[in-house]
Design an enzyme around this catalytic site. Structure first.
Site, PDB file in Angstrom:
ATOM      1  N   LYS A 208       0.043 -16.833  11.071  1.00 14.65           N
ATOM      2  CA  LYS A 208      -0.949 -15.595  10.739  1.00 14.65           C
ATOM      3  C   LYS A 208      -1.334 -15.661   9.596  1.00 14.65           C
ATOM      4  O   LYS A 208      -2.474 -15.453   9.097  1.00 14.65           O
ATOM      5  CB  LYS A 208       0.125 -14.388  11.053  1.00 14.65           C
ATOM      6  CG  LYS A 208      -0.534 -13.153  10.268  1.00 14.65           C
ATOM      7  CD  LYS A 208      -1.891 -12.842  10.869  1.00 14.65           C
ATOM      8  CE  LYS A 208      -2.591 -11.254  10.694  1.00 14.65           C
ATOM      9  NZ  LYS A 208      -3.747 -11.125  11.243  1.00 14.65           N
TER      10      LYS A 208
ATOM     11  N   LYS B  89      -1.968  -9.300  -0.596  1.00 16.76           N
ATOM     12  CA  LYS B  89      -0.484  -9.502  -0.429  1.00 16.76           C
ATOM     13  C   LYS B  89      -0.495 -10.709   0.720  1.00 16.76           C
ATOM     14  O   LYS B  89       0.465 -11.522   0.115  1.00 16.76           O
ATOM     15  CB  LYS B  89       0.150  -8.235   0.222  1.00 16.76           C
ATOM     16  CG  LYS B  89       1.401  -8.391   0.789  1.00 16.76           C
ATOM     17  CD  LYS B  89       1.539  -8.758   2.233  1.00 16.76           C
ATOM     18  CE  LYS B  89       0.849  -7.722   3.240  1.00 16.76           C
ATOM     19  NZ  LYS B  89       1.133  -7.965   4.710  1.00 16.76           N
TER      20      LYS B  89
END
Length: 303
Positions: free
Chosen positions: A174, A243
């Site tokens: 991911k 992030k």
């Protein structure tokens, strides 16, 4: 055969749609409220049960999804006196759908295994619209036996399920996926600014790139803000993008890879967040780069 009771923690933009499809597939669903009650109340109106706390949810469920913003939040849900590790029964499986730091994921999996609780990392690919339609992609890290148990639930809300191997590989993939996506965003934002400063319009840019080999699904959702002013086409915040790029930096360091482009991409999102625009969505990076170049913002659909 009795279906497992499914729990869901984090029914936000993505989680609400996933929860709806879990209910449509006939699984009993237990949810817990966090910040926004709207999605919880909607799911309850459609047949879900609301738990008063994570601990109360944990004791009821066989398979529990977590869909929160990152590893600190996942760790808080799993750990502590009221967390899943303290209250879930042996044999429970936790599915972390968040985009988390793989180092944390592997540590949590080891801790849960001591309590005979399984963990699968199953981060999502797609948009809230895909979540609502049940057409998300999911990258899964899990032991074979764990994957076999959760696959029927995943099939309720995902149309592309890839079991990559052991715990951690889902989150690693991911982050690499998001590196490519956010790299596209940074490249498009800069290219648009250079085009405009060179005397080309956004429409001219789109006429060429939008019909070329560089056209793809990400381009479509990214450009809907610039071309049409559609802020809902790609609802992924700058804060989350930054992030994820920080997590990728940690992954790169842990495996000893050379990744020079990533720092430049990360800094685009870091600069926009530092400027107080972290809650804006990724396509609005084009505005930030435009203004940096002395141009008017692009997302008014006027070019």
């Amino acid at each position: 055969m009795t279906k497992p009771i499914v729990g869901f923690i984090g029914v936000g933009l993505m989680g609400h749609g996933i929860g709806l499809n879990i209910l449509k597939a006939g699984f009993p669903l237990v949810v817990v409220a966090h910040r926004n009650r709207g999605p919880v109340e909607d799911l309850v109106s459609k047949g879900a049960t609301e738990a008063a706390s994570i601990a109360e949810l944990a004791v009821q469920c066989d398979i529990i999804h977590i869909c929160v913003s990152g590893s600190p939040q996942v760790e808080a849900v799993i750990g502590g006196t009221e967390g899943l590790a303290a209250h879930a029964k042996p044999g429970t499986i936790v599915i972390d759908c968040s985009t988390s730091n793989p180092v944390s994921t592997e540590q949590l999996a080891a801790m849960l295994a001591e309590k005979e609780i399984g963990l699968a990392d199953a981060p999502l690919g797609g948009t809230p619209n895909n979540a609502a339609d049940g057409t998300l992609a999911v990258m899964v890290g899990a032991e074979d036996a764990v994957f076999a148990r959760i696959e029927p639930v995943l099939q309720a809300w995902a149309s592309n399920i890839v079991h990559l191997g052991p715990v951690g590989l889902g989150h690693k993939m991911k982050l690499i996926n998001n590196f490519m996506a956010m790299g596209n965003a940074a490249l498009l934002a800069e290219a648009l600014a250079v085009a405009r400063k060179s005397g080309l319009s956004i429409e001219q840019f789109h006429q060429v790139i939008g019909s070329s080999r560089m056209h793809n699904g990400f381009y479509d959702t990214f450009m809907k803000w610039t071309l049409e002013g559609d802020e809902n086409a790609h609802r992924f915040s700058i804060t989350n993008a930054h992030k994820d790029m920080r997590y990728l930096s940690d992954l790169v360091s842990s495996v000893g890879a050379v990744n020079p482009l990533q720092s430049a991409i990360r800094n685009n999102f870091g600069a926009m967040e530092a400027a107080g625009q972290g809650e804006k969505f990724v396509p609005m990076l084009a505005d930030f780069i435009a203004v940096t170049n002395g141009l008017a913002p692009e997302g008014d659909g006027k070019g």
